[in-house]
Write an enzyme that holds these catalytic residues in place. Structure first.
Site, PDB file in Angstrom:
ATOM      1  N   SER A 136       4.115   2.528   8.160  1.00  0.00           N
ATOM      2  CA  SER A 136       3.699   1.492   7.219  1.00  0.00           C
ATOM      3  C   SER A 136       4.892   0.865   6.513  1.00  0.00           C
ATOM      4  O   SER A 136       5.854   1.550   6.157  1.00  0.00           O
ATOM      5  CB  SER A 136       2.764   2.087   6.169  1.00  0.00           C
ATOM      6  OG  SER A 136       1.517   2.412   6.719  1.00  0.00           O
ATOM      7  N   GLY A 137       4.808  -0.437   6.288  1.00  0.00           N
ATOM      8  CA  GLY A 137       5.883  -1.137   5.591  1.00  0.00           C
ATOM      9  C   GLY A 137       7.049  -1.528   6.470  1.00  0.00           C
ATOM     10  O   GLY A 137       7.927  -2.271   6.044  1.00  0.00           O
ATOM     11  N   HIS A 190       0.814  -1.223   0.000  1.00  0.00           N
ATOM     12  CA  HIS A 190       0.000   0.000   0.000  1.00  0.00           C
ATOM     13  C   HIS A 190       0.849   1.276   0.000  1.00  0.00           C
ATOM     14  O   HIS A 190       0.316   2.377  -0.138  1.00  0.00           O
ATOM     15  CB  HIS A 190      -0.982   0.002   1.177  1.00  0.00           C
ATOM     16  CG  HIS A 190      -0.367   0.346   2.500  1.00  0.00           C
ATOM     17  ND1 HIS A 190      -0.003  -0.599   3.431  1.00  0.00           N
ATOM     18  CD2 HIS A 190      -0.073   1.539   3.071  1.00  0.00           C
ATOM     19  CE1 HIS A 190       0.491  -0.010   4.502  1.00  0.00           C
ATOM     20  NE2 HIS A 190       0.459   1.303   4.310  1.00  0.00           N
ATOM     21  N   ASP A 216      -0.717  -7.485   1.505  1.00  0.00           N
ATOM     22  CA  ASP A 216      -0.074  -6.166   1.588  1.00  0.00           C
ATOM     23  C   ASP A 216       1.432  -6.332   1.766  1.00  0.00           C
ATOM     24  O   ASP A 216       1.975  -6.176   2.862  1.00  0.00           O
ATOM     25  CB  ASP A 216      -0.678  -5.368   2.743  1.00  0.00           C
ATOM     26  CG  ASP A 216      -0.286  -3.909   2.720  1.00  0.00           C
ATOM     27  OD1 ASP A 216       0.333  -3.477   1.728  1.00  0.00           O
ATOM     28  OD2 ASP A 216      -0.606  -3.192   3.694  1.00  0.00           O
TER      29      ASP A 216
END
Length: 434
Positions: A382-383, A241, A287
């Site tokens: 994120s990530g 994402h 994801d």
């Protein structure tokens, strides 16, 4: 008859020599030189400014010699001759062939898929050598010098068949069934998981990069977007994402590694980006993404890869998990942390997580946090990696920061991509991009 008058075409040695003054010399030579330099500098400045403006708003089609709006770069439609605008874009990748090898969590035992039949077997140590070890690890996407050793079968208590590995020339590496053997192969494709630590990070603490040397920053056009983790000198693991909307142009991405503070300096250029072909922003499943660098990272105390978990790894409620990142330190603050943050979390049972996020939690996800709230990831994390210290005494990544409702809210824990479920996809993508 000779006279004192000078003759035409001869120099009169007695005539006075007129010297130019410093002012006249400057006017004659200095002014033109300075003017030329200033004009050239002005042209360079204008050119740079023009390039910056064009790069920020337009994509130049080299073959068709035209400009198109940046919104049409990597939009899935060919607007340039030869589809130049759809090259160097984020790619979707899905596994099309079954994995040939896998490595267990306990003792890193190598298992082979016998003739790709789906029957997994322990690989006998007899006749296994460095060349075969390199071929095995290359098939998993790792190109560093692997190490391997033998493990006595009698102490394993496993009821599995046995296999042998053969290098068959043009046919590549093959796995064949064989009779029983006394010792089997344990293999490590690269050194990994070496860190110094034994809290969008909410309730966290600042930490030096040497404690989590696999942590890196994914930056788009000079701004931090997501976290990531180093899997090898060439590859970075992160979330799918992170690559959405207008952020699909690979040349605009950079990776910063080896620093606890965010910086635009010393960022590494990106060559490829793979996102899982099954990822959907609406469903949030799959994801996961991989980034390949244009040049390998130079490993050091502050730049080290994290280990991937074994195919049979299971995260338990007793495991102490750690997540790191530069995300917001409070919900809605809009301000990234100035230095890397860490926080300790616990696994949340799947049924509890499904109750918090009805219809959103799949088998490829896991949840971690504290039900009371106060510690969590947030925007900008994120990530990033969720890691634990495995029984093999190495740090391994078990999760990727994916999504959550708010930051640190009671009853709303963080949701992570379960890395164990995606090890075959990771190996396949790294092999594809090698």
């Amino acid at each position: 008859m000779a006279t004192n008058a000078s003759r035409p075409g001869r120099v009169n040695a007695n005539a006075p020599v007129r010297k130019l003054s410093k002012t006249a010399l400057f006017k004659k030579y200095g002014v033109p030189i300075i003017t030329t330099i200033l004009v050239a500098a002005a042209i360079v400045v204008v050119g740079v400014l023009l390039k910056v403006v064009l790069d920020n708003y337009y994509f130049f089609c080299l073959k068709s010699f035209k400009f198109i709006p940046l919104t049409k770069w990597c939009d899935g439609t060919e607007d340039c001759s030869g589809g130049q605008d759809e090259m160097n874009c984020v790619q979707r990748f899905g596994i099309t062939t079954p994995a040939l090898f896998r490595i267990s969590e306990n003792q890193a035992l190598l298992q082979g898929n016998i003739r790709l039949s789906g029957t997994w077997a322990l690989v006998c140590f007899s006749n296994f050598n460095q060349q075969k070890a390199q071929a095995v690890c290359s098939s998993l996407g790792f190109n560093s010098g692997p190490t391997f050793s033998s493990v006595d079968v009698s102490g394993l208590g496993l009821n599995l068949p046995f296999s042998s590995v053969d290098l068959a020339g043009n046919q590549g590496i093959q796995v064949s069934s064989t009779g029983s053997c006394q010792t089997v192969v344990s293999i490590i494709c690269q050194s990994c998981g070496v860190g110094g630590n034994r809290e969008r990070i909410i309730g966290g603490l600042s930490t030096p990069i040497t404690k989590y040397p696999w942590q890196c920053s994914l930056q788009y056009q000079g701004s931090h977007v997501c976290g990531g983790s180093i899997l090898s000198p060439w590859w970075i693991l992160t979330a799918a994402h992170c690559f959405q909307g207008g952020q699909l142009q690979v040349p605009n991405w950079r990776i910063q590694a080896g620093m606890a503070s965010l910086s635009l300096m010393f960022a590494n250029r990106v060559e490829k980006v793979y996102v899982h072909s099954g990822y959907s922003a609406n469903a949030k499943a799959n994801d996961i993404a991989l980034v390949k660098l244009q040049a390998p990272l130079a490993l050091s105390d502050s730049i080290q890869p994290v280990c991937l978990p074994g195919f049979d790894n299971v995260v338990t409620l007793d495991d102490r998990l750690w997540v790191t990142g530069w995300g917001y330190t409070s919900e809605g603050s809009g301000v990234l942390a100035s230095t890397l943050q860490e926080v300790s979390l616990s696994l949340i049972p799947q049924d509890t997580c499904s109750h918090e996020y009805p219809g959103q939690i799949t088998g490829g996800m896991l949840c971690a946090g504290r039900l009371a709230g106060g510690t969590d990831t947030c925007q900008g994390d994120s990530g990033g990696p969720l890691v634990d210290f495995g029984d093999n005494q190495r740090w391994q990544q078990v999760g990727i920061v994916s999504f959550g409702e708010g930051c640190g809210r009671p009853g709303k824990v963080g949701v992570y991509t379960n890395v164990t479920d995606y090890v075959p996809w990771i190996n396949g993508a790294m092999k594809q991009g090698s």
